[in-house]
Structures are given as structure tokens and as C-alpha cells.
Design an enzyme around this catalytic site. Sequence first.
Site, mmCIF file in Angstrom:
data_model
loop_
_atom_site.group_PDB
_atom_site.id
_atom_site.type_symbol
_atom_site.label_atom_id
_atom_site.label_comp_id
_atom_site.label_asym_id
_atom_site.label_seq_id
_atom_site.Cartn_x
_atom_site.Cartn_y
_atom_site.Cartn_z
ATOM 1 C CG HIS A 81 -1.280 12.048 1.792
ATOM 2 N ND1 HIS A 81 -1.318 12.527 0.503
ATOM 3 C CD2 HIS A 81 -2.518 12.197 2.300
ATOM 4 C CE1 HIS A 81 -2.534 12.945 0.255
ATOM 5 N NE2 HIS A 81 -3.291 12.750 1.329
ATOM 6 C CB VAL B 100 3.626 -0.465 3.462
ATOM 7 C CG1 VAL B 100 3.877 -1.722 4.278
ATOM 8 C CG2 VAL B 100 3.534 0.743 4.402
ATOM 9 C CE LYS C 72 4.518 4.836 6.864
ATOM 10 N NZ LYS C 72 3.382 5.194 7.709
ATOM 11 C CG ASP D 147 -3.936 9.802 9.014
ATOM 12 O OD1 ASP D 147 -5.079 10.019 8.538
ATOM 13 O OD2 ASP D 147 -2.957 9.518 8.301
ATOM 14 N N GLY E 71 0.822 -1.212 0.000
ATOM 15 C CA GLY E 71 0.000 0.000 0.000
ATOM 16 C C GLY E 71 0.848 1.250 0.000
HETATM 17 P P1 ADP Z 1 1.157 6.246 4.987
HETATM 18 O O1 ADP Z 1 1.790 6.914 6.166
HETATM 19 O O2 ADP Z 1 1.868 6.568 3.733
HETATM 20 O O3 ADP Z 1 -0.326 6.455 4.917
HETATM 21 P P2 ADP Z 1 0.628 3.566 6.039
HETATM 22 O O4 ADP Z 1 1.460 3.180 7.216
HETATM 23 O O5 ADP Z 1 -0.775 3.989 6.299
HETATM 24 O O6 ADP Z 1 1.420 4.665 5.167
HETATM 25 O O7 ADP Z 1 0.610 2.338 5.005
HETATM 26 C C1 ADP Z 1 0.010 2.454 3.732
HETATM 27 C C2 ADP Z 1 -0.829 1.229 3.422
HETATM 28 O O8 ADP Z 1 0.008 0.048 3.413
HETATM 29 C C3 ADP Z 1 -1.932 0.926 4.434
HETATM 30 O O9 ADP Z 1 -3.108 1.641 4.141
HETATM 31 C C4 ADP Z 1 -2.108 -0.582 4.265
HETATM 32 O O10 ADP Z 1 -2.942 -0.851 3.141
HETATM 33 C C5 ADP Z 1 -0.688 -1.080 3.934
HETATM 34 N N1 ADP Z 1 0.016 -1.548 5.152
HETATM 35 C C6 ADP Z 1 0.663 -0.764 6.035
HETATM 36 N N2 ADP Z 1 1.219 -1.479 7.032
HETATM 37 C C7 ADP Z 1 0.909 -2.775 6.785
HETATM 38 C C8 ADP Z 1 1.189 -4.027 7.476
HETATM 39 N N3 ADP Z 1 1.905 -4.054 8.603
HETATM 40 N N4 ADP Z 1 0.710 -5.178 6.930
HETATM 41 C C9 ADP Z 1 -0.020 -5.135 5.789
HETATM 42 N N5 ADP Z 1 -0.318 -4.004 5.103
HETATM 43 C C10 ADP Z 1 0.133 -2.829 5.581
HETATM 44 MG MG MG Z 2 -1.860 5.755 6.072
#
Ligand code: ADP
Ligand code: MG
Length: 297
Positions: free
Chosen positions: A46, A50, A69, A161, A43
Site C-alpha cells: 500500500h 521494494v 524499500k 499487518d 514487490g
Molecule cells: P509495503 O509496506 O508497501 O506493504 P513491504 O515491506 O510489505 O511493503 O514489501 C512489499 C513486497 O516486497 C513484499 O510483499 C515482498 O513481496 C517484497 N519484499 C519486501 N522486502 C523484501 C526482502 N527483504 N527481500 C525480498 N522481497 C521483499
Molecule cells: Mg506489505
Amino acid sequence: FLVLRRELPEIPENSDISPSEFANDPDPSVFQKRYMKEIRELGKGHFGKVILYLYDPANDGTGEYVAVKSLKQESGHVPESWMKEIDILKSLHHNNIVKYKGCCTELGGQVVQLIMEYLPQGSLRDYLPSRKLGVPQCLMFAQQICQGMDYLHSRRYIHRDLAARNVLVENDSLVKIGDFGLSKYIPEGKIYYQVREDGDSPVFWYAIECLRESKFSFPSDIWSFGVTLYEILTRCDSRQSPPEKLREMMNSPNEQMTLLALLKMLERNLRLPCPRDCPHKVLLHAHKKWAKTMLLF
Ligand code: ADP
Ligand code: MG
């Protein structure tokens, strides 16, 4: 010294092998880039992306899956806000918060990646639309989010958030809060955090005082929880998403006026509609919480 030297393995100069590998008890939170096998993207948000990796030091497919990430834009140095996000997650230990596993550092510390446990079902936004989840299971997820948030608040952090895209699904009976990229610490004696830099903000999840004065607090997280609950009860149907629905209600085609129009509408006491099969009791409870939040500012 000479005797010792003969017995130690030769370490070539400029080796990228970290000393922790030679120690008897290597630090399990230090991940080596060369043992990481990329599987697929999980995913993007902004600020970050990840990716799923198999961490496989034995190189025989027996390793573990980890979610990694990193910042979308590498700038040659590590931003302070990114190290803060990592430190916050590292300090949190709760069943409903995604687990920190460690870091992977590259280019002599110019790039730092955050290693987390991998949640196979992705975010609630990936998970909910394709299932026919009953209300009780929706409310169970909501309760687990509350438990995670309660813990976060007890550590005096606000999330800022909270949204379905930032709630991760382990399986059909366990969810965990993720993405602490906007989280802030509220010192003892203070009740809110005032944001100065305000770029891409998730305004459709924001409480009135966040839109009006950029003041974020424990209650403003509860407002976002209300919006997240709405997302869960609409099973994250994209046609009814908070931005879609609220834009429709605002009737404001001008993108630049969004914030003002949204604020005006919420001040007139207009709210997201009740999801179709939402029990009346849940709606009443949500409205009470929203009203309480508003009284605080
Ligand atoms: P950002 O800060 O860019 O929004 P996130 O931490 O929300 O990043 O991660 C973006 C996306 O990646 C999430 O909405 C989810 O779909 C996927 N994701 C994040 N962490 C995990 C995880 N530990 N396991 C599986 N999918 C994840
Ligand atoms: Mg996010």
C-alpha cells in the site's frame, strides 16, 4: 593546520561524497546511491515499493544484493511514520525478522531509503502457490512466525499487518517477518493502541475489536496470525484468499458496507473455513485462540 591541510585530499565544494567514506572505519549502515545498481522490482504494497539492487562500491560485480524499500509517493519531506518504521526495524534482532542493513539518503535528506537483507524467495504469497508443501513444513513456517512475533511482543511492539504477503522466505526451511509499516509500541501498563487515522487497512486480517473500535493489541496480532495460518494452509491459493472467501461468505456486493458486514458476520461467530488438509488438532487450537482473543474485549 597548514601541514594537515596539505596532507588531506582536496574535497571539492558541494561534493556528494559523505565524510564517512574518508574515515578509517566507514559506517556500514550508510549506503551511497551511486554504488547501487538496480536489478528488478521485488514487490509493492500500500505504502512502499521494494527493489532489488546490487550494492557494488568496487564496481566489478562483487557487491552484495540488498532489498531497498522506499515510499511509493515522495513528498519532498520524510514522513515521521516512515522514520518510525525504519527505527523499529533497526532495533529488532531476531532470526525470524528481516534484517536491517542501513539507509541511503538522497537530496540532502529529503528522501530516505531503507536497506534490508534480500530474501531470494520473496513473500509467502510468491513462494507457496507454486510448491507442493506438506503440512509439517507449513507448520514449521508457522512456528517460526510465532517465534518472530513472540520476540516482537517481548519488545512491546505490535505488528498490525501480519499476513502471508509480509512474511519473507529465505529458503525452504526459514521464514522471516517483514513490513513494520503499521507497527506500534505499546507502553508498559497499556494493553492496546487505538488507531485514529484509518485509510487502507487490511480489514480481512483484523480481529473483531479492531473493526469495531480500532483497538489493536498483542491478542489482535494473534488473530491476524490465525488468518496467516489459514493462508499458509491454503498455500496462498488466490481463489481461497481471506478477502475472497470472507466476501463470498458475507454476500455483500456493496464495497462501502464491507467493514460493517464483515464485523456482523464475525460477531455471529462465522469464521474462515477449515483448509482442506488442515489437521483437526490445528483447527481446534486456532479456534481456542480466537475465542480467547474475543474474551479480552
Ligand atoms: P509495503 O509496506 O508497501 O506493504 P513491504 O515491506 O510489505 O511493503 O514489501 C512489499 C513486497 O516486497 C513484499 O510483499 C515482498 O513481496 C517484497 N519484499 C519486501 N522486502 C523484501 C526482502 N527483504 N527481500 C525480498 N522481497 C521483499
Ligand atoms: Mg506489505
